[in-house]
Design a protein around this motif. Structure first.
Motif, PDB file in Angstrom:
ATOM      1  N   ARG A 167      16.617  -6.595  15.846  1.00 14.77           N
ATOM      2  CA  ARG A 167      17.414  -5.557  16.505  1.00 14.77           C
ATOM      3  C   ARG A 167      16.529  -4.674  17.376  1.00 14.77           C
ATOM      4  N   PRO A 168      16.874  -4.489  18.650  1.00 12.78           N
ATOM      5  CA  PRO A 168      16.051  -3.664  19.543  1.00 12.78           C
ATOM      6  C   PRO A 168      16.049  -2.194  19.161  1.00 12.78           C
ATOM      7  N   TRP A 169      17.020  -1.766  18.379  1.00 16.37           N
ATOM      8  CA  TRP A 169      17.129  -0.354  18.030  1.00 16.37           C
ATOM      9  C   TRP A 169      16.423  -0.007  16.727  1.00 16.37           C
ATOM     10  N   TYR A 170      15.865  -1.006  16.030  1.00 11.69           N
ATOM     11  CA  TYR A 170      15.245  -0.738  14.737  1.00 11.69           C
ATOM     12  C   TYR A 170      13.728  -0.681  14.860  1.00 11.69           C
ATOM     13  N   HIS A 171      13.119   0.373  14.282  1.00 11.27           N
ATOM     14  CA  HIS A 171      11.663   0.550  14.293  1.00 11.27           C
ATOM     15  C   HIS A 171      11.193   0.797  12.862  1.00 11.27           C
ATOM     16  N   GLU A 172      10.209   0.021  12.433  1.00 10.10           N
ATOM     17  CA  GLU A 172       9.733   0.129  11.055  1.00 10.10           C
ATOM     18  C   GLU A 172       8.548   1.079  10.956  1.00 10.10           C
ATOM     19  N   VAL A 173       8.576   1.917   9.928  1.00  9.42           N
ATOM     20  CA  VAL A 173       7.494   2.861   9.649  1.00  9.42           C
ATOM     21  C   VAL A 173       6.702   2.298   8.472  1.00  9.42           C
ATOM     22  N   ASP A 174       5.489   1.828   8.742  1.00 11.16           N
ATOM     23  CA  ASP A 174       4.682   1.177   7.719  1.00 11.16           C
ATOM     24  C   ASP A 174       4.061   2.221   6.784  1.00 11.16           C
ATOM     25  N   MET A 175       4.312   2.080   5.484  1.00 14.17           N
ATOM     26  CA  MET A 175       3.821   3.036   4.494  1.00 14.17           C
ATOM     27  C   MET A 175       2.729   2.460   3.600  1.00 14.17           C
ATOM     28  N   SER A 176       2.318   1.219   3.845  1.00 12.67           N
ATOM     29  CA  SER A 176       1.371   0.570   2.933  1.00 12.67           C
ATOM     30  C   SER A 176       0.014   1.274   2.914  1.00 12.67           C
ATOM     31  N   LYS A 177      -0.454   1.752   4.053  1.00  9.23           N
ATOM     32  CA  LYS A 177      -1.750   2.439   4.090  1.00  9.23           C
ATOM     33  C   LYS A 177      -1.688   3.747   3.318  1.00  9.23           C
ATOM     34  N   ILE A 232      -3.067   6.840  -1.763  1.00 10.39           N
ATOM     35  CA  ILE A 232      -2.644   7.499  -2.996  1.00 10.39           C
ATOM     36  C   ILE A 232      -3.235   6.799  -4.218  1.00 10.39           C
ATOM     37  N   ILE A 233      -3.149   5.465  -4.248  1.00  8.28           N
ATOM     38  CA  ILE A 233      -3.677   4.705  -5.376  1.00  8.28           C
ATOM     39  C   ILE A 233      -5.185   4.879  -5.488  1.00  8.28           C
ATOM     40  N   ASP A 259      -3.233  -3.786  -1.295  1.00  8.30           N
ATOM     41  CA  ASP A 259      -4.449  -4.375  -1.863  1.00  8.30           C
ATOM     42  C   ASP A 259      -5.489  -4.644  -0.783  1.00  8.30           C
ATOM     43  N   ASN A 260      -5.041  -5.108   0.376  1.00 11.83           N
ATOM     44  CA  ASN A 260      -5.955  -5.410   1.468  1.00 11.83           C
ATOM     45  C   ASN A 260      -6.675  -4.160   1.959  1.00 11.83           C
ATOM     46  N   TYR A 261      -5.947  -3.060   2.098  1.00 10.51           N
ATOM     47  CA  TYR A 261      -6.561  -1.810   2.524  1.00 10.51           C
ATOM     48  C   TYR A 261      -7.634  -1.354   1.536  1.00 10.51           C
ATOM     49  N   ILE A 262      -7.293  -1.344   0.243  1.00 10.97           N
ATOM     50  CA  ILE A 262      -8.237  -0.852  -0.766  1.00 10.97           C
ATOM     51  C   ILE A 262      -9.459  -1.758  -0.845  1.00 10.97           C
TER      52      ILE A 262
END
Length: 388
Positions: free
Chosen positions: A343-353, A358-359, A32-35
């Motif tokens: 966890r140092p081994w975990y990296h998040e891929v942000d898909m909100s944008k 798409i919306i 919502d913030n992006y749009i």
């Protein structure tokens, strides 16, 4: 305004409304913030004639309360007449609970799916169009019949379409052929390839996407299609594991894996991308990375679209300390265990944008083909990265 909006001249099909089901609040708020930011820019002046085009928020007030028996209902707290509704639902969010007979019960995929239908029912035909964004497809692993068993995913898709849903958007479906159950309805299977490569470049600055430095590895035959795409756009080699199963035995509804067998060129000294749609218990992938290390592989990055960690993260802590892998990259499309953030081994891929793009484009009833095929964006990203 980003270049992907240069061709949006059509007026919206209806006032935009976004509903975030329980457990999707953070993802929906970011979308919502992006749009809201994009639509407030001066370049959108031509659309101001469209009622409600520029608003402080596009979120729709919605709730699914429960009775003490566990029964529920869906309520929408504002008008949605003529709206183009986008409902975001994470049916695998077990972090949401409700009270039933005095007990706190975690919501199952069935509970989330039932709430989704309740909200669609609460719309009562007043919305102009209803679109469902279900990042991980409900019952997506039960997509085909191999014996006397149910076809849950196909039935769910047909049920949503029968209720009036025009478009269903999902990400990295376990088997996208399940859309054959609704051949006349809108179904989009979106791949997060570009976002994963972008996250790898950002978090691993010294990574090299070259044949002599890297290889893509498919953990099984079912993941070959998505791995072939990675291999093609990155122009690197592809290896594959296949699972030998004991078909004389059934454990928890499936035939147990006897061994993982590798097919492919030497992995010695190379960085490896192990790509799959989901990471459930982690048994298979931990066995795979162990075998790859025995073959003298370099760094190993595990890249599942959905990291469920259904049996906890402790074994991954141990494997990381032993040097069996160097990182897990996964999206924020589904619920993540809270401990993953430490966890140092975990990296998040942000898909909100990406979801916001798409919306916003679908609300204008404009083609999203350029979003679904990111080959050119990947090529541009790699060119910039290699130039450094």
């Amino acid at each position: 305004m980003p270049e992907i909006y240069d061709d949006i001249n059509a007026m919206p099909v209806g006032a935009l409304g976004i509903i975030g089901m329980k457990g999707c609040e953070n993802l929906t708020a970011s979308v919502d913030n992006y749009i809201t930011q994009w639509r407030s820019e001066p370049s959108n002046a031509a659309h101001t004639l469209s009622t409600g085009y520029m608003r402080d928020s596009y979120l729709v007030d919605c709730n699914c309360p429960r009775f003490g028996t566990g029964e529920g209902k869906g309520t929408i707290g504002q008008t949605i007449r003529g709206y183009d509704l986008f409902i975001i639902s994470d049916v695998f969010n077990y972090g949401v609970t409700y009270n039933m007979y005095g007990m706190q019960v975690p919501m199952s995929p069935d509970d989330h799916y039932q709430d989704l239908k309740r909200v669609i029912s609460a719309a009562a035909g007043k919305a102009h169009r209803i679109n469902v964004i279900m990042p991980m497809l409900y019952e997506g692993r039960q997509h085909r019949r191999t014996g006397r068993e149910s076809l849950d995913c196909a039935l769910a898709l047909q049920e949503l379409v029968d209720m009036g849903v025009s478009n269903i958007i999902t990400f990295d479906a376990h088997d996208p052929r399940v859309q054959n159950a609704i051949p006349l309805a809108g179904f989009e299977n979106v791949m997060p390839t570009y976002q994963f490569i972008k996250a790898l470049v950002k978090n691993i600055p010294d990574i090299h996407f070259r044949k002599d430095k890297m290889m893509v590895v498919s953990p099984d035959e079912g993941a070959m299609t998505r791995c072939m795409y990675y291999s093609s756009v990155l122009n690197i080699d592809l290896g594959m594991f296949y699972k030998r199963r004991d078909y004389s035995t059934v454990v928890n509804g499936k035939n147990p894996i006897v061994a993982h067998m590798f097919l492919g060129d030497s992995v010695e000294g190379k960085d490896l991308l192990v790509v799959d749609d989901m990471l459930a218990s982690g048994d298979s992938v931990l066995d795979i990375v162990k075998q790859l290390k025995e073959r003298k592989a370099g760094r190993i990055f595990i890249c599942p679209t959905f990291a469920l960690f259904s049996e906890g993260v402790e074994r991954f802590d141990e494997a990381y300390e032993k040097g069996l892998f160097d990182g897990v990259f996964s999206t924020n499309l589904v619920f993540r265990r809270p401990e993953l953030s430490t966890r140092p081994w975990y990296h998040e891929v942000d898909m909100s944008k990406y979801i916001a793009h798409i919306i916003n484009i679908l609300n204008h009833d404009t083609s999203i083909s350029h979003l679904l095929n990111p080959a050119q964006r990947i090529a541009t990203l790699l060119e910039k990265h290699h130039a450094k």
